[in-house]
Design an enzyme around this catalytic site. Structure first.
Site, PDB file in Angstrom:
ATOM      1  N   GLU A   1       0.817  -1.220   0.000  1.00 31.41           N
ATOM      2  CA  GLU A   1       0.000   0.000   0.000  1.00 31.41           C
ATOM      3  C   GLU A   1       0.851   1.270   0.000  1.00 31.41           C
ATOM      4  OE1 GLU A   1      -0.604  -2.646   1.904  1.00 31.41           O
ATOM      5  OE2 GLU A   1      -2.526  -3.335   1.104  1.00 31.41           O
TER       6      GLU A   1
ATOM      7  N   HIS B   1     -11.699  -5.335   7.773  1.00 32.43           N
ATOM      8  CA  HIS B   1     -12.334  -4.992   6.502  1.00 32.43           C
ATOM      9  C   HIS B   1     -13.505  -4.027   6.673  1.00 32.43           C
ATOM     10  CE1 HIS B   1     -10.093  -8.590   5.380  1.00 32.43           C
ATOM     11  NE2 HIS B   1     -10.306  -8.317   4.114  1.00 32.43           N
TER      12      HIS B   1
END
Lengths: 358, 321
Positions: free
Chosen positions: B59, B128
Site C-alpha cells: 500500500e 475490513h
C-alpha cells in the site's frame, strides 16, 4: 532433488585511489580537464556552504542542519553525471546535488532557515525538495520514473537514500516496483556508515547494501567507492545510459565526517580513530592530488575558488536574510482553492498577529 | 440510466480515462479481476494493462508511486483494497500527499485520487470494516469525499479527477449494491465542499454521511418527523455553512455516523455548532455513533454500530429536551 535456482555477485569499483592515482582502464574518456575542475569547484563550494550553514546555525541565524562533509564525491559525481533533463529526488543531505544542479543558493539557505519558500525550485534545476522522513522519497522517485516513460520523456530519475534508510520498507517497495516495471530510476544508497548513532554493521546483516536490489529483480547493481568522484560519475553515467532498460542500484561507500545534524555530538558514539582513518580518504584531498599530478592544479586556482565561494555564499545569505515572509501564505497554499473554514482561521490569525505582516 | 454505486463508479472511471490520456488506474487486482468489488470491471480490457495496472501488494508503494506520478503531470487513481489496509500507506498520505502543496508554496501539487471501500455492516473478516474518515479529515491538504448514492459517487469522482488536490475517496461497502438510481450517462460534477440537503423539515437537523444516510432517511420516514437531513458528501473541507444554517433554523441537532464516537466526525461538527450557534439551540446536541473501540467481529457488529432504534431514541431525546 536440489538444484541451484539463484546465484549472483556484486562488483565494487574504484577508479581514483586514495593517492590520486587513476585506473586508466576504467577512466571515462569524457573526464577531461574542464570537467575535473568543475567537479572540484562544486565539491569545494558544497563544503563552503556546509561550513557557512553550520556557522549560521551556531549564531542562531539558521536551524537544524545535517552537513554532507565527506560525502561530496558521491553527490557531485552523481549530479554531474546527470543530463540536463534528468531529475533528482533527494533525502535531506544532498546539498552537493542541489548546488551542482544549480539550485539558487539563497533558496537553499531559506529552506534551512525555516521557510517553505526555500522549496520553490526553479524549473531548470529538475529536482524535488528535501525529504525528511527517511526513505519515503523512493516510491515517489519510482513513480516519477514511471511517469517519464508513460509521458514519453527522455529523462531518468536519480534518487538517494542512506544506509539507515535502506532498512525501511519503502526502500524495498520502491525497488520492487522499479524492478517489475523496469522504470528509468537510479537508486543511490549513500552509505555514510552512520544512521545518527547506529553504525552500518548494526543496521543489517547483509554484506552489502547494494544487494537490497537483488530481491527486487534489479539487474544492474554495483558498489562503488563513494569518495571517488570518478567512479561515482562513471557508475551513474552508465546507469543513466542503461535506464531505458530499467533501474540500477548503486551503493556509494562513503563516510559522514561530521555530525548527523547540529542536534547531536558524534564523539558520544564513535571513535576519533575511525574518523581519522576516513580523513585519509577525503574526496576533495584525493581529487586535488590527482589534479596536481596532472597539471590541473595551481595556487591561483585555489585562491580564486576560495574567494569566489565566499562571495557567492555571502551574497546568497544576504539575499535569504532579506526575505520577508507573509503568514497568509501558510493558509493560501493548503488546497488549490480556499475553503471558507480555512479563510476564517486565517482572518482570526491576522487579527491578532500583525508583527510580521507588511 | 439505472445504476448501483459500483456501476456508477465504473462508469465515471471509464469516462475519466477516456477524457484524460494521463489518467491511470492502479492497485491490487484492479485488472482482470476488476477489483474485489468489481468497481474496475472491464476497464483493463477497454484501456489496456498500461492504463489499468495491477501493482504489487504494497500500500505504501501504491500511494507513494502515485504521488510521484501526480507530481509529474499524470492523474493516478489508486485503489486500496480496504480502508483497514490503508494504514500502511498513511505515512505517504500524511507526510507527502497532503503537504506537497503547502511545503512548496503551490509550486508542486499532488492531484491524485486514492479510492478505498470503507465501513461495515456486511459481516466481513477483521480489518475490513473500519471507518477511519477522521484520520484523513484531520489532515489539512486532503480532500475527503464519501458518497452515499450512485449519483453522488459518479459526480464526486469526476469532480475529484478534475480538481488539483489529493483526494481520499471513501466508498461505503454496504452501499455499493444496496440500491439503483437514475444516473446521467454524460459526465457531470457534484461540487466538492458542498453538503446535500436530502430532506427538508422544521423540527430538527440530522447531520450524517456514508452508510448512515439510508438508515437515517428510513427512521425519519417511519417516525414521520419533520427533519433536515444533511448528507455531508464532503467530509473535509467541511460544509460548515450548510450545517449552521440548518441548526439555526431547527434549533435541534442529531449527528449520526458509523465511525467510533470518541474524536469522531461528530465531535468536530458539534464543536462548530457550539461555537457559532449555541444560543440558537433549544436542546443539547446528541451524537449517535459506533463504540469507541476497534471494529468487532461480525457476530457482534449489530450491537456496535448505530441502528434505527438508537437513531430513533436520539431523535426523541432532542425533540423532548
Amino acid at each position: 532433488m536440489i538444484k541451484k535456482v539463484y546465484e549472483g555477485s556484486i562488483n565494487y569499483m574504484q577508479i581514483l585511489d586514495e593517492n590520486g592515482v587513476v585506473d586508466k582502464s576504467l577512466m571515462p574518456k569524457e573526464i577531461t580537464g574542464p570537467l575535473v575542475i568543475g567537479m572540484y569547484r562544486n565539491m569545494s563550494l558544497t563544503r563552503a556552504v556546509d561550513s557557512k550553514v553550520l556557522s549560521l546555525q551556531r549564531q542562531g541565524r539558521s536551524y537544524t542542519y545535517g552537513p554532507c562533509i565527506g560525502e561530496e564525491a558521491t553527490q557531485i559525481g552523481s549530479a554531474m553525471a546527470m543530463r540536463k533533463q534528468d531529475i533528482f529526488v533527494p533525502n535531506f543531505r544532498q546539498h552537493g546535488v542541489f548546488i551542482t544542479r544549480g539550485m539558487p543558493l539563497d533558496r537553499f539557505f531559506l529552506y534551512w532557515k525555516g521557510y517553505e519558500d526555500g522549496n520553490v525550485i526553479p524549473k531548470g534545476v529538475n529536482g524535488y525538495p528535501v525529504i525528511i522522513p527517511v526513505s519515503s522519497q523512493l516510491p515517489h522517485a519510482a513513480g516519477i520514473a514511471f511517469a517519464q516513460r508513460y509521458m514519453k520523456r527522455d529523462s531518468a530519475v536519480v534518487t538517494y537514500v542512506g544506509d539507515g534508510g535502506s532498512s525501511e520498507g519503502d526502500t524495498y517497495e520502491a525497488m520492487n516496483f522499479a524492478g517489475l516495471f523496469k522504470v528509468p530510476c537510479v537508486f543511490i544508497i549513500e552509505n555514510n556508515q552512520w544512521a545518527i548513532s547506529v553504525p552500518r554493521k548494526n543496521q543489517t546483516a547483509a554484506e552489502t547494501l547494494a544487494q537490497k536490489g537483488v530481491a527486487a529483480g534489479i539487474k544492474n547493481i554495483l558498489q562503488v567507492d563513494g569518495n571517488d568522484v570518478f567512479a561515482v560519475y562513471k557508475a551513474v553515467s552508465d546507469a543513466i545510459a542503461a535506464s531505458s532498460g530499467g533501474p540500477t542500484v548503486i551503493e556509494c561507500v562513503t563516510y559522514r565526517m561530521s555530525m548527523h545534524t547540529t542536534s547531536d555530538d558524534p564523539t558520544k558514539y564513535r571513535e576519533q580513530s575511525e574518523v581519522d582513518m576516513w580523513k585519509q580518504r577525503d574526496p576533495l584531498e584525493r581529487l586535488r592530488k590527482y589534479m596536481a599530478a596532472n597539471g590541473l592544479w595551481n595556487d591561483n586556482l585555489q585562491k580564486e575558488m576560495e574567494e569566489q565561494n565566499i562571495k557567492v555564499v555571502d551574497d546568497a545569505v544576504e539575499k535569504a536574510e532579506a526575505f520577508k515572509l507573509d503568514p497568509r501564505s501558510m493558509y493560501q497554499n493548503v488546497y488549490s482553492f480556499m475553503p471558507q473554514t480555512l479563510q476564517e482561521e486565517m482572518d482570526e490569525m491576522l487579527e491578532s498577529s500583525t508583527a510580521h505582516t507588511e | 440510466m439505472l445504476m448501483n454505486m459500483v456501476g456508477a463508479l465504473n462508469n465515471a472511471l471509464s469516462q475519466i480515462l477516456a477524457e484524460n490520456p494521463n489518467a491511470i488506474i492502479m492497485g491490487e487486482d484492479v485488472g482482470k479481476d476488476g477489483g474485489v468489488f468489481r468497481v474496475t470491471d472491464g476497464l483493463q480490457a477497454k484501456f489496456g494493462p498500461g492504463r489499468v495496472m495491477d501493482t504489487p501488494l504494497a500500500e505504501s508503494m501504491i500511494i507513494g508511486t502515485a504521488i510521484g506520478m501526480a507530481l509529474s503531470g499524470m492523474r493516478p487513481i489508486a485503489e486500496v483494497q480496504f480502508a483497514g489496509f490503508m494504514y500502511m500507506g498513511y505515512d505517504q498520505i500524511v507526510n507527502h500527499a497532503a503537504r506537497y502543496r503547502s511545503r512548496t508554496r503551490s509550486a508542486m501539487s499532488v492531484p491524485m485520487i486514492v479510492r478505498t471501500p470503507i465501513s461495515g455492516g456486511v459481516r466481513t473478516l477483521e480489518h475490513h470494516s473500519d471507518s477511519p474518515e477522521t484520520l484523513y479529515a484531520h489532515i489539512g491538504g486532503l480532500v475527503v469525499l464519501e458518497p452515499s448514492t450512485p449519483y453522488d459517487a459518479k459526480g464526486l469522482l469526476i469532480a475529484a479527477a478534475h480538481g488539483n488536490d489529493p483526494v481520499i475517496f471513501l466508498e461505503p461497502t454496504k452501499l455499493y449494491r444496496l440500491f439503483k438510481q437514475d444516473v446521467p450517462e454524460e459526465m457531470y460534477e457534484v461540487p466538492i465542499g458542498k453538503a446535500n440537503l436530502v430532506a427538508q423539515g422544521e423540527s430538527l437537523t440530522i447531520v450524517t454521511h456514508g452508510t448512515m444516510v439510508p438508515m437515517v432517511k428510513s427512521v425519519v420516514e417511519k417516525k414521520k418527523v419533520s427533519a433536515d437531513i444533511i448528507d455531508l458528501r464532503t467530509i473535509s473541507p467541511l460544509d460548515e455553512q450548510a450545517i449552521l444554517d440548518s441548526a439555526k433554523k431547527t434549533g435541534r441537532v442529531v449527528i449520526v455516523h458509523e465511525a467510533p464516537l470518541s474524536f469522531g466526525p461528530g465531535a468536530e461538527i458539534a464543536a462548530r455548532i457550539a461555537e457559532k450557534a449555541i444560543f440558537e439551540l433549544q436542546a443539547p446536541i446528541v451524537r449517535v455513533a459506533s463504540g469507541s473501540f476497534p471494529y468487532p467481529f461480525p457476530a457482534y457488529e449489530t450491537y456496535y454500530m448505530p441502528n434505527e432504534q438508537r437513531i430513533g431514541k436520539a431523535i426523541d431525546k432532542v425533540l423532548q429536551a
